[in-house]
Design a protein around this motif. Structure first.
Motif, PDB file in Angstrom:
ATOM      1  N   PHE A 103     -65.960   9.002 111.649  1.00 38.82           N
ATOM      2  CA  PHE A 103     -64.856   9.827 112.152  1.00 38.82           C
ATOM      3  C   PHE A 103     -63.534   9.448 111.479  1.00 38.82           C
ATOM      4  N   ILE A 104     -63.341   8.185 111.223  1.00 43.64           N
ATOM      5  CA  ILE A 104     -62.114   7.741 110.545  1.00 43.64           C
ATOM      6  C   ILE A 104     -62.050   8.333 109.137  1.00 43.64           C
TER       7      ILE A 104
ATOM      8  N   SER B  19     -61.244  11.925 109.381  1.00 39.08           N
ATOM      9  CA  SER B  19     -59.815  12.145 109.661  1.00 39.08           C
ATOM     10  C   SER B  19     -58.977  11.932 108.401  1.00 39.08           C
ATOM     11  N   ARG B  20     -59.384  11.003 107.547  1.00 40.02           N
ATOM     12  CA  ARG B  20     -58.670  10.801 106.285  1.00 40.02           C
ATOM     13  C   ARG B  20     -58.781  12.043 105.396  1.00 40.02           C
TER      14      ARG B  20
ATOM     15  N   VAL C  12     -59.213  15.113 106.518  1.00 40.13           N
ATOM     16  CA  VAL C  12     -58.390  16.146 107.151  1.00 40.13           C
ATOM     17  C   VAL C  12     -56.925  15.946 106.791  1.00 40.13           C
ATOM     18  N   VAL C  13     -56.450  14.713 106.847  1.00 44.49           N
ATOM     19  CA  VAL C  13     -55.064  14.427 106.474  1.00 44.49           C
ATOM     20  C   VAL C  13     -54.826  14.784 105.010  1.00 44.49           C
TER      21      VAL C  13
ATOM     22  N   ARG D 181     -54.506  18.498 104.679  1.00 37.60           N
ATOM     23  CA  ARG D 181     -53.235  18.994 105.215  1.00 37.60           C
ATOM     24  C   ARG D 181     -52.066  18.673 104.287  1.00 37.60           C
TER      25      ARG D 181
END
Length: 130
Positions: free
Chosen positions: A114-115, A118-119, A121-122, A125
């Protein structure tokens, strides 16, 4: 231990397997999208901006690859936990110290996946910053 008890205890790892399967589906969809975008950029004429985008996409793909591997390890550990539970019941082994450890390690691998997700996803973005 009775088999019905084993089935009851296998519910949490079974839900974990379902969650990991859904998560892997999301990772795979995002990875395929990145590959498609990267191939479009590769087919374009060379330009500094396009090469920068290609590097960003490659970085994002690395995050997704790592998250996928970690999620698969998590799923393998959860499946091993379920099989071990039934083997312990079949062999009438009452000492089950390793089972909570397997579940915990499986959750740790999923958490790290998950980490990495999330990286990614960042990173995705960051392409839209003005």
């Amino acid at each position: 231990m009775v088999y019905s008890d084993v089935i009851e205890q296998s519910v949490a790892p079974a839900f974990l397997l379902g969650a990991v399967a859904s998560f892997l589906s999301v990772l795979n969809l995002r990875y395929n999208r990145i590959i498609d975008q990267r191939n479009l950029i590769s087919a374009s004429e060379p330009d500094q901006v396009l090469q920068m985008k290609r590097k960003i996409l490659t970085r994002r793909a690395r995050f997704l690859n790592r998250a996928t591997i970690l999620a698969l390890i998590s799923a393998a550990l959860a499946a091993t936990l379920i099989v071990a539970s039934f083997c312990y019941a079949l062999l009438e082994i009452t000492e089950q110290r390793g089972l909570p450890a397997l579940f915990t390690i499986s959750l740790v691998f999923l958490g790290v996946a998950f980490i990495d997700f999330s990286r990614e996803v960042v990173a995705s973005r960051s392409e839209f910053k003005d």
